[in-house]
Every structure is written in structure tokens, then in C-alpha cells.
Scaffold this active site. Structure first.
Site, mmCIF file in Angstrom:
data_model
loop_
_atom_site.group_PDB
_atom_site.id
_atom_site.type_symbol
_atom_site.label_atom_id
_atom_site.label_comp_id
_atom_site.label_asym_id
_atom_site.label_seq_id
_atom_site.Cartn_x
_atom_site.Cartn_y
_atom_site.Cartn_z
ATOM 1 N N ASP A 98 -24.950 -18.124 -24.406
ATOM 2 C CA ASP A 98 -26.255 -18.325 -25.017
ATOM 3 C C ASP A 98 -27.122 -19.079 -24.016
ATOM 4 O O ASP A 98 -26.823 -20.220 -23.648
ATOM 5 C CB ASP A 98 -26.066 -19.148 -26.300
ATOM 6 C CG ASP A 98 -27.161 -18.916 -27.313
ATOM 7 O OD1 ASP A 98 -28.307 -18.711 -26.906
ATOM 8 O OD2 ASP A 98 -26.859 -18.965 -28.519
ATOM 9 N N ASP A 199 -32.097 -17.152 -25.927
ATOM 10 C CA ASP A 199 -32.712 -17.887 -27.024
ATOM 11 C C ASP A 199 -34.240 -17.827 -26.934
ATOM 12 O O ASP A 199 -34.811 -18.022 -25.858
ATOM 13 C CB ASP A 199 -32.246 -19.348 -26.918
ATOM 14 C CG ASP A 199 -32.591 -20.182 -28.137
ATOM 15 O OD1 ASP A 199 -32.101 -19.865 -29.234
ATOM 16 O OD2 ASP A 199 -33.360 -21.161 -27.980
ATOM 17 N N GLU A 241 -33.550 -12.667 -28.021
ATOM 18 C CA GLU A 241 -33.970 -13.116 -29.353
ATOM 19 C C GLU A 241 -35.495 -13.174 -29.388
ATOM 20 O O GLU A 241 -36.104 -13.901 -28.616
ATOM 21 C CB GLU A 241 -33.396 -14.509 -29.689
ATOM 22 C CG GLU A 241 -33.676 -14.885 -31.134
ATOM 23 C CD GLU A 241 -33.652 -16.388 -31.440
ATOM 24 O OE1 GLU A 241 -33.474 -16.749 -32.615
ATOM 25 O OE2 GLU A 241 -33.852 -17.206 -30.522
ATOM 26 N N HIS A 315 -26.313 -18.247 -37.116
ATOM 27 C CA HIS A 315 -26.198 -19.690 -37.330
ATOM 28 C C HIS A 315 -27.488 -20.330 -37.832
ATOM 29 O O HIS A 315 -27.512 -21.524 -38.121
ATOM 30 C CB HIS A 315 -25.769 -20.351 -36.018
ATOM 31 C CG HIS A 315 -26.821 -20.202 -34.964
ATOM 32 N ND1 HIS A 315 -27.138 -18.977 -34.413
ATOM 33 C CD2 HIS A 315 -27.650 -21.112 -34.384
ATOM 34 C CE1 HIS A 315 -28.114 -19.145 -33.531
ATOM 35 N NE2 HIS A 315 -28.444 -20.425 -33.501
ATOM 36 N N ASP A 316 -28.585 -19.578 -37.879
ATOM 37 C CA ASP A 316 -29.858 -20.097 -38.383
ATOM 38 C C ASP A 316 -30.167 -19.595 -39.790
ATOM 39 O O ASP A 316 -31.185 -19.978 -40.368
ATOM 40 C CB ASP A 316 -31.018 -19.630 -37.483
ATOM 41 C CG ASP A 316 -30.968 -20.217 -36.080
ATOM 42 O OD1 ASP A 316 -30.416 -21.322 -35.916
ATOM 43 O OD2 ASP A 316 -31.489 -19.566 -35.152
#
Ligand code: TEU
Ligand code: CA
Length: 536
Positions: A98, A199, A241, A315-316
Site C-alpha cells: 500500500d 492510496d 484508489e 478497511h474504511d
């Protein structure tokens, strides 16, 4: 179009601090992940997207990196990381790092230097504006609440942060910053990683004077330069993302010519159950028909023009079975149905840890949560006059800690996640919902996911079939076909708990059932039933 390995791959996301603890400190770590690789191999996944493990003060759980070329001691060492890459490789699993390139931690040495003086060589690595103590450059706010500008009295300047105050934005307009990042990425490529997830990459070309955050004018210029200097040198998967990506811009992010990323990770379907023009905490019912329109648009208009990621959660985001399924009496059926609806479409499917066993959302007391976003919204909304009940309902539905509770491995204390005190409370339903109880159960959610993954490898039509949607206005059923030169597949999913007449009988006549989440055939489409038919 089957040329690229990542088109037929299934990617599993690990949130390291919640996956498996190996040393009893209550925090998941790299050694813990290594110990669970056989489990992931059994599931059949091809790659792991590893949420950040680099050195970080953990203000935003690792999305605030203070050293991109070192591992946080909480997660282990660089040797552990190399061992993970090698052990995963033995099982044909690639590791996707990431990359958080929009901002660093305020404890990164670049920022520590940057705030020493205006003529420090690192000053221009970040985004600064003059101002006075009580007048920030403008009224922009940060994603996590509060202003996007932080005053540094010593410099008489503000720095810009789209996320927390401990996540200062990097200045991508500075070629030195870009070069530093490329060097770092190439160093990771040499370590043998299989790819990168980028990200909030659509936010790097910000222009705060014009209040531009996402999708700035220089965005695609910067992404192309980044790719040309790094990823293009190896056969990697790259995932951008991009909350701002729409169907017009998605083909740029995922251009088949390889100039940007392998695929885009966009959120149009994720932002539907909130009030128009407000934020995620302002809850609204899920508009199912609208959801289908959006899927139809992405599936048909990106075909041959780009490549999409398929995901329900991460995870968000809240747990899929609680959000779009039924986490009570139909938990098993609806978890399998949602998996079917997703894996049947075109794109690369993502499974977020625990999704494959049907883990659910939690309802904790406010003190039991850890996420800075939850804490901030609680404070802000209380001050703005919302009732506590209202705020908690939003947190139960949308709080990021829903996804971050420890992985439920077995029914022993702390669900087998740790022998110590877990950093975030384990979901009390681990006695019922855990890996151990599902591994040998042929009808478990886990084994259903494993079957879906296997079918994807067996039938090309999952990868390259053209998508066509049926029953556009139906309020309960999501149904579509996928067709390539030699096969046709029909997917029928009941998204609700109503029993319905079996639709599309003419379409599916003569086809064989490839997969279904109910045992025996029926004339009815039962609650949350999902069927995949295959034919010629
Ligand atoms: O997320 C991007 C992002 O904008 C989300 O944070 C989202 O808006 C947020 O969850 C509010 O609901 C990425 C990471 O996935 C996230 O974990 C990080 O906190 C964020 O970037 C900052 O690095
Ligand atoms: Ca640990």
C-alpha cells in the site's frame, strides 16, 4: 484481453494490525500473516493487498508513514517482510504494498526538516501558504474533520493536510519529491513485491488556492510520469484508489496501454446509502435500482476500455453482510449471494479479510472505538447538537472500526487472534462466526468463496465475457449475463428476504447450474438466493 495475470486474479486485503498477532502484544504482525498463508492458499487467492506496514506513528493506522523504506517495529522487521514475500511466493501469492504518496507522517524526516525554516531544502516538499494565526488561506476542511490548514508559528505559515493534522500533504509540484518517491518505489520493486495499491492517488495534484483536491489539472501527467519511472519496468499489478473517478475518467486511470495503472478502485456504488449532498454519516436507505444502474454503466462502458476493481468492503467501509445483506437469520445465504453478484461481474474481485467467513458490523460504546475518524465525528456532531443516539447509529452503520475488529479464527479466547489484549475489542459473535468452524463445512461461506475463486480460473467467461443486465427495474433481483465467443453465463441474485417467482426461465432453459447457495432446485427464487447458470 486475458493477457494480464491480474485480470484473472482474486486479491485478498489484509489489515495487518487486525489479522493475526504472533507475539501476544495484541497487535497483528507480519509473522502472524506468514503463519496464515496456508489458509489463504486454501481459499485460492492470487495476491494479498497489504495495508501499510511501513514505519509510522500510527495516527491513522499506518496511513501516516514516517519511513517508506522501513517496517514498523509493531509489525516486525524488514527480514520478516522479505520472509513474507518469499513464503507467499512459494504458495503462488503475490504481495501488493500500500503506497501512501499523497501525504507522509509529520514525523517523517522530510517534514521535520521542512518545518525548521523556509529555506530548508525540504521545505518545499510540502504545501505551505502564508497567513496569520487567525486567518488560514481559505476555509478548506480535512476529510477527518477540522480545517485542512495547520498553523506553524515559527514559520508564520500554514501547511496543508487533506487528512489528519499528522498527515501533511506532499508537494507533487516539486520534481525532487516525485524523484524521491520513484526511488523508493523502485527499491520496493527490487525486493520482489507483486504490485502496489496507491492510496488516494487522485488527490496528489491538489491546488488548494483553487480549492482543488481530487482530480487536479496535472493529475494524469503526474501518474504517467510515476508509472513510466517505476511500475512499467516490471510485470506488476497497480491499483489506483480514486474516490473521484467516474466512468469518463476511469479509462484514463486504467488505460490498457499501461500508461497509468492496471485498474481503478472507485466508489460510486459505495456512496449510495447516504443523503444527497451530505456525507457518509447522514444515512439513507440503499437505492437498489440505482445501484444496478451504476453497475450496468461500469460493466458495459468500461468493457475493453479499462479495468475495474470489484469490491463490497475494505478497511474504511462497513461489513458487506451487515450493510447490503442480512446479518441475522440470512447471514450465510446473503453473504454467499453478495459474493456471487460481485465475482460474476467483469473486473478483479477483492475480498476483505473476514468477508469470506461472513464477519459482521459491531455496536460498541464510544470509548471502545479506536478510529480517529469515529472519535472526531462523535465530538463534532455532539457539539453541533446531534443526539447521542443519532451519532451512534451513524457509527454503527458506517464507522471504519466495523471492518477493523480482529479476524475471527476460532472460538478460543480472543478468537485465536492474540494471546494478549487485542488493540480493538473482538466482535462478541466470534463463538459462532469463525474460520475453524467453516473450514471443513462444505456449505460454509468460506468454501463457497473458494468455489467461486476456482470457477473463475476454470471459465474464461468470468474474465472476458460481455455484460448484459436483465430486469433493470426489478426492486429485488440483480440479474445479468456474461457472454464470450464460446460460453454464456447467467447470474441471478435475490437481494432481499422475499420469496419470488423464478425469473428468466426462458433465458436459462437448457443451461446447467454452475453454483448456487441453496441445496435443492426450486421453482421459487428464495430469500437471498443466488444462482450461476452456464451454457453455450
Ligand atoms: O482512504 C481515502 C479516503 O478518502 C477515506 O479515508 C475515506 O474518505 C474515509 O474512510 C472517510 O470515510 C485512504 C485509506 O484507505 C484510509 O484508510 C486512509 O485513512 C486515507 O486514505 C488517508 O491515507
Ligand atoms: Ca504483535
Amino acid at each position: 484481453m486475458n493477457d494480464k495475470w491480474w485480470k484473472s486474479a482474486v486479491i485478498y486485503q489484509i489489515y495487518p494490525r487486525s489479522f493475526q498477532d504472533s507475539n501476544g502484544d495484541g497487535i497483528g504482525d507480519i509473522k502472524g500473516i506468514i503463519s496464515r498463508l496456508d489458509y489463504l492458499a486454501k481459499l485460492g487467492i492470487d495476491a494479498i493487498w497489504l495495508s501499510p506496514v511501513c514505519k509510522s506513528p500510527q495516527d491513522d493506522n499506518g496511513y501516516d508513514i514516517s519511513d517508506y523504506m522501513d517496517i514498523d517495529p509493531m509489525f516486525g522487521t524488514m527480514d520478516d517482510m522479505i520472509a513474507l514475500i518469499e513464503e507467499a511466493k512459494k504458495r503462488n501469492i503475490k504481495i501488493i504494498m500500500d503506497l501512501v504518496l499523497n501525504h507522509s507522517s509529520d514525523e517523517h524526516r522530510w517534514f521535520i526538516e521542512a518545518k525548521k525554516s523556509k529555506d530548508n531544502p525540504y521545505h518545499d516538499y510540502y504545501v505551505w501558504r502564508d497567513g496569520t494565526a487567525d486567518t488560514p488561506p481559505n476555509d478548506m476542511g480535512s476529510v477527518f474533520g477540522g480545517p485542512a490548514w495547520e498553523w506553524v508559528p515559527k514559520l508564520n505559515q500554514y501547511y496543508f493536510h487533506q487528512f489528519s493534522v499528522k498527515q501533511p500533504d506532499l508537494n507533487w509540484d516539486n520534481p525532487k519529491v516525485r524523484q524521491e518517491l520513484y526511488d523508493m518505489i523502485n527499491w520496493w520493486i527490487d525486493k520482489g513485491v507483486g504490485g502496489f495499491r496507491l492510496d488516494v492517488i487522485d488527490q496528489i495534484a491538489k491546488e488548494p488556492d483553487k480549492k482543488i483536491t481530487a482530480d487536479g489539472p496535472n493529475l494524469h501527467k503526474y501518474i504517467k510520469e510515476l508509472t513510466a519511472n517505476t511500475f512499467s519496468k516490471a510485470d506488476l499489478v497497480t491499483v489506483g484508489e480514486a474516490w473521484s473517478a467516474n466512468i469518463e475518467r476511469a479509462p484514463l486511470f486504467s488505460n490498457p496501454d499501461g500508461s497509468e495503472f492496471s485498474m481503478v478502485f472507485q466508489f460510486e456504488h459505495i456512496c449510495l446509502d447516504q443523503q444527497e449532498g451530505k456525507d457518509k454519516w447522514d444515512l439513507a436507505p440503499f437505492p437498489f435500482v440505482k445501484y444496478k444502474q451504476i453497475m450496468n454503466k461500469w460493466q458495459t462502458q468500461l468493457h475493453d476500455k479499462g479495468w475495474n476493481s470489484l469490491f463490497w468492503d475494505n478497511h474504511d467501509l462497513p461489513r458487506v453482510v451487515s450493510r447490503f445483506g442480512n446479518d441475522k437469520e440470512y447471514r450465510v445465504e446473503s453473504a454467499k449471494m453478495l459474493a456471487t453478484a460481485l465475482h460474476g461481474m467483469q473486473g478483479t474481485p477483492y475480498i476483505f479479510q473476514g468477508e469470506e467467513i461472513g464477519m459482521t458490523n459491531v455496536r460498541y460504546d464510544i470509548e471502545e472505538y479506536d478510529d480517529l475518524e469515529i472519535k472526531n465525528v462523535y465530538k463534532e456532531r455532539l457539539a453541533a447538537g446531534y443526539s447521542k443516539e443519532d451519532i451512534m447509529n451513524s457509527i454503527y452503520a458506517k464507522g471504519r472500526d466495523n471492518a477493523r475488529t480482529p479476524m475471527q479464527w476460532d472460538s478460543s479466547e480472543n478468537a485465536g487472534f492474540t494471546t494478549g489484549k487485542p488493540w480493538l475489542k473482538v466482535n462478541p459473535n466470534f463463538i459462532e462466526i469463525n474460520v475453524e468452524s467453516q473450514l471443513d463445512d462444505e456449505n460454509s461461506i468460506f468454501n463457497y468463496y473458494a468455489k467461486l475463486i476456482r470457477l473463475r480460473k476454470e471459465y474464461d467467461v468470468f474474465i472476458n465475457g460481455r455484460f448484459e443486465m436483465y430486469l433493470e427495474d426489478d426492486e429485488d433481483i440483480f440479474a445479468y449475463s456474461r457472454t464470450n465467443d464460446n460460453q454464456k453465463m447467467v447470474v441471478i441474485c435475490n437481494f432481499h428476504d422475499k420469496e419470488l417467482d423464478m425469473p428468466l426461465k426462458d433465458e436459462t432453459a437448457g443451461m446447467k447450474v454452475l453454483l448456487s447457495n441453496y441445496d435443492e432446485a426450486s421453482d421459487k427464487l428464495r430469500p437471498y438466493e443466488a444462482i450461476i447458470y452456464i451454457g453455450e
